[in-house]
Design an enzyme around this catalytic site. Structure first.
Site, short mmCIF file in Angstrom:
data_model
loop_
_atom_site.label_atom_id
_atom_site.label_comp_id
_atom_site.label_asym_id
_atom_site.label_seq_id
_atom_site.Cartn_x
_atom_site.Cartn_y
_atom_site.Cartn_z
N GLY A 92 -3.72 -7.02 0.54
CA GLY A 92 -2.55 -7.19 1.39
C GLY A 92 -2.44 -8.64 1.79
O GLY A 92 -2.66 -9.55 0.98
N SER A 93 -2.11 -8.87 3.05
CA SER A 93 -1.88 -10.21 3.55
C SER A 93 -3.08 -11.14 3.28
O SER A 93 -2.97 -12.14 2.57
CB SER A 93 -1.59 -10.12 5.06
OG SER A 93 -1.51 -11.39 5.65
N GLN A 94 -4.25 -10.78 3.80
CA GLN A 94 -5.43 -11.63 3.61
C GLN A 94 -6.03 -11.47 2.21
O GLN A 94 -6.44 -12.44 1.58
CB GLN A 94 -6.50 -11.30 4.66
CG GLN A 94 -6.12 -11.68 6.07
CD GLN A 94 -6.00 -13.18 6.30
OE1 GLN A 94 -6.68 -13.98 5.66
NE2 GLN A 94 -5.14 -13.57 7.20
N ARG A 132 -7.60 1.22 -4.72
CA ARG A 132 -7.42 2.59 -5.20
C ARG A 132 -6.41 2.57 -6.33
O ARG A 132 -5.31 2.02 -6.18
CB ARG A 132 -6.90 3.48 -4.07
CG ARG A 132 -7.88 3.71 -2.95
CD ARG A 132 -7.17 4.12 -1.69
NE ARG A 132 -6.19 3.09 -1.30
CZ ARG A 132 -5.33 3.22 -0.32
NH1 ARG A 132 -5.27 4.34 0.37
NH2 ARG A 132 -4.48 2.24 -0.01
N GLN A 156 -11.78 0.64 7.31
CA GLN A 156 -13.03 0.05 6.84
C GLN A 156 -14.23 0.98 6.93
O GLN A 156 -15.12 0.95 6.08
CB GLN A 156 -13.27 -1.28 7.57
CG GLN A 156 -12.21 -2.31 7.15
CD GLN A 156 -12.35 -3.64 7.82
OE1 GLN A 156 -13.28 -3.85 8.59
NE2 GLN A 156 -11.43 -4.55 7.54
N HIS A 162 -12.07 -10.07 10.33
CA HIS A 162 -11.89 -9.76 11.75
C HIS A 162 -13.07 -8.86 12.10
O HIS A 162 -13.48 -8.02 11.30
CB HIS A 162 -10.55 -9.05 11.96
CG HIS A 162 -10.30 -8.57 13.37
ND1 HIS A 162 -10.57 -9.34 14.49
CD2 HIS A 162 -9.79 -7.41 13.84
CE1 HIS A 162 -10.24 -8.65 15.57
NE2 HIS A 162 -9.77 -7.48 15.21
N GLU A 214 -3.50 -11.46 20.55
CA GLU A 214 -2.34 -10.76 19.98
C GLU A 214 -1.71 -9.81 21.00
O GLU A 214 -0.51 -9.58 20.96
CB GLU A 214 -2.71 -10.04 18.67
CG GLU A 214 -3.67 -8.89 18.79
CD GLU A 214 -4.36 -8.54 17.48
OE1 GLU A 214 -4.30 -9.34 16.53
OE2 GLU A 214 -4.98 -7.46 17.40
N SER A 216 14.82 -31.67 27.16
CA SER A 216 15.48 -32.51 28.17
C SER A 216 14.67 -32.48 29.48
O SER A 216 13.86 -31.57 29.70
CB SER A 216 16.90 -32.00 28.44
OG SER A 216 16.82 -30.73 29.09
P1 NAD Z 1 -2.94 -5.46 4.99
O1 NAD Z 1 -2.47 -4.28 5.73
O2 NAD Z 1 -1.98 -6.58 4.72
O3 NAD Z 1 -3.53 -5.05 3.57
C1 NAD Z 1 -4.33 -3.95 3.39
C2 NAD Z 1 -4.74 -3.78 1.94
O4 NAD Z 1 -5.76 -2.80 1.89
C3 NAD Z 1 -3.64 -3.29 1.02
O5 NAD Z 1 -3.79 -3.93 -0.22
C4 NAD Z 1 -3.95 -1.81 0.89
O6 NAD Z 1 -3.48 -1.30 -0.33
C5 NAD Z 1 -5.46 -1.85 0.91
N1 NAD Z 1 -6.08 -0.57 1.27
C6 NAD Z 1 -5.73 0.27 2.27
N2 NAD Z 1 -6.56 1.33 2.30
C7 NAD Z 1 -7.48 1.12 1.30
C8 NAD Z 1 -8.61 1.84 0.82
N3 NAD Z 1 -8.96 2.99 1.37
N4 NAD Z 1 -9.31 1.32 -0.22
C9 NAD Z 1 -8.96 0.14 -0.78
N5 NAD Z 1 -7.92 -0.58 -0.37
C10 NAD Z 1 -7.19 -0.10 0.65
O7 NAD Z 1 -4.23 -6.00 5.76
P2 NAD Z 1 -4.48 -7.47 6.37
O8 NAD Z 1 -3.47 -7.72 7.45
O9 NAD Z 1 -4.65 -8.45 5.27
O10 NAD Z 1 -5.87 -7.24 7.11
C11 NAD Z 1 -7.10 -7.26 6.42
C12 NAD Z 1 -8.18 -7.75 7.36
O11 NAD Z 1 -7.90 -9.11 7.71
C13 NAD Z 1 -8.24 -6.99 8.67
O12 NAD Z 1 -9.59 -6.93 9.06
C14 NAD Z 1 -7.45 -7.86 9.63
O13 NAD Z 1 -7.81 -7.67 10.98
C15 NAD Z 1 -7.87 -9.23 9.12
N6 NAD Z 1 -6.98 -10.33 9.47
C16 NAD Z 1 -5.63 -10.23 9.25
C17 NAD Z 1 -4.80 -11.30 9.55
C18 NAD Z 1 -3.31 -11.22 9.25
O14 NAD Z 1 -2.61 -12.16 9.60
N7 NAD Z 1 -2.76 -10.19 8.63
C19 NAD Z 1 -5.32 -12.49 10.08
C20 NAD Z 1 -6.72 -12.58 10.25
C21 NAD Z 1 -7.52 -11.49 9.95
#
Ligand code: NAD
Ligand code: MG
Length: 328
Positions: free
Chosen positions: A25-27, A47, A85, A106, A193, A250
């Site tokens: 996902g994002s990270q 998966r 997790q 995190h 947050e 200002s």
């Molecule tokens: P996300 O929701 O963007 O992505 C989640 C990913 O996990 C997806 O690819 C999803 O398909 C996959 N997934 C979900 N269930 C799964 C499973 N059972 N098995 C395998 N893959 C699975 O998540 P994120 O926001 O990137 O967060 C990931 C970690 O990074 C978290 O611990 C979050 O707290 C931390 N974090 C996030 C940010 C942020 O800005 N988003 C910043 C710092 C830290």
């Protein structure tokens, strides 16, 4: 304060070693692509049939089922949603090689005892102080997003070295990596947050919008004032702190800021912040959030709908559609 830079990092400890990224996902996507472009051997664990699988394949990565992906890994990064997790760790634990390093972005799952890793595993944190999109973009532009590093368990004496090598691989060491603990990262991240970044800021915006609209002002004008223009102020703060903002606004705005800001964020707000921090520190927030997940998230959905159905959303959507320079 202890801060590490690129010159403090020796990445040779990861030469010829596999880094597994669980989640895309994002990270996950940002870390996987940055590490690969830094020359590391990256495998993504997902998966099969999930929405992220084809994305990771399209990005040219080696994608496997989680249990298969962790088998030969030196570092395993848990970059799935925090609430997933525990189950994910339990489902792959038997396949994790002896002496591997578990890495988190995190500290939630470790700090609140959701994941209790085997004794032979290092447990480290590399938390970028920014969303994944920024982690990727800054890396591509030759910069990096600063990170925090923490060690929860150092099984083999190499935990810090490996964590720092990973942080360099995602570009974080270019901007600096500050040493912290799982407790400090988790508690401050949740507080930030909730009280300021997401919860505090959106509630302030909505309350400001409602105050103006209830007083008879046009919703469109209210939207520009309290939502649209916030970006300008946040950018100034981000780039140069309070001083830069004061240089650019200002004198009238500065005077109003100093006179009226403390009336909005008053002693009641500060007491509420302390109470929020207390709930985070004593585990109340974590327990409630875990229970909410286990119950199928009814309250989460109800509150999310209320946010998304607020009138400020319709007003904003309309106005933004006329500003084609905005990233959609
Ligand atoms: P996300 O929701 O963007 O992505 C989640 C990913 O996990 C997806 O690819 C999803 O398909 C996959 N997934 C979900 N269930 C799964 C499973 N059972 N098995 C395998 N893959 C699975 O998540 P994120 O926001 O990137 O967060 C990931 C970690 O990074 C978290 O611990 C979050 O707290 C931390 N974090 C996030 C940010 C942020 O800005 N988003 C910043 C710092 C830290
Ligand atoms: Mg809100």
């Amino acid at each position: 304060m202890k801060m590490y830079s690129e010159s403090d990092v020796d990445t040779t400890c990861l030469d010829g070693k596999q880094i597994t990224i669980l989640g895309y996902g994002s990270q996950g996507r940002a870390h996987a692509l940055n590490l690969r472009d830094s020359g590391f051997d990256v495998v993504v664990g997902l998966r099969q049939g999930g929405a992220s699988w084809p994305k990771a394949v399209a990005d040219g990565l080696d994608v496997r089922e989680p249990a298969e992906a962790v088998k030969d890994a030196t570092i395993i990064a848990f970059l799935t949603p925090d609430m997933v997790q525990k189950k994910l760790y339990e489902s792959v634990e038997a396949d994790i090689p002896n002496g591997a390093t578990l890495l988190f972005a995190h500290g939630f799952a470790i700090h609140f005892g959701q994941v209790g890793p085997r004794e032979d595993l290092n447990v480290v944190l590399i938390a970028p102080k920014g969303p994944g999109g920024l982690v990727r973009r800054q890396y591509e532009e030759g910069h990096g997003v600063p990170c925090l590093v923490a060690i929860h368990h150092d099984a083999d004496g190499d935990a810090l070295k490996l964590a720092l090598a990973y942080s360099a691989g995602i570009g974080g060491a270019r901007a600096g990596v500050i040493e912290t603990t799982f407790a400090e990262e988790t508690e401050t991240d949740l507080f930030g947050e909730q009280a300021v970044l997401c919860g505090g800021a959106t509630e302030l915006i909505v309350a400001g919008f409602e105050t103006l609209v209830e007083a008879g002002y046009q919703p469109e004008v209210a939207y520009y004032e309290v939502m649209h223009e916030l970006k300008l102020i946040v950018d100034l703060l981000h780039e140069g702190g309070l001083r830069k903002m004061h240089e650019f606004i200002s004198d009238t705005a500065a005077w109003g800021d100093m006179i009226s800001g403390p009336r909005v964020v008053d002693n009641n707000s500060r007491a509420a912040m302390k109470a929020i921090l207390g709930d985070i520190q004593d585990g109340t927030f974590a327990n409630n959030w875990i229970a909410e997940n286990e119950n199928g998230m009814p309250e989460f959905k109800r509150r999310m709908n209320a946010d998304l159905e607020h009138p400020i959303e319709d007003v904003g959507r309309n106005l933004r559609s006329r500003m084609d320079w905005l990233e959609g």
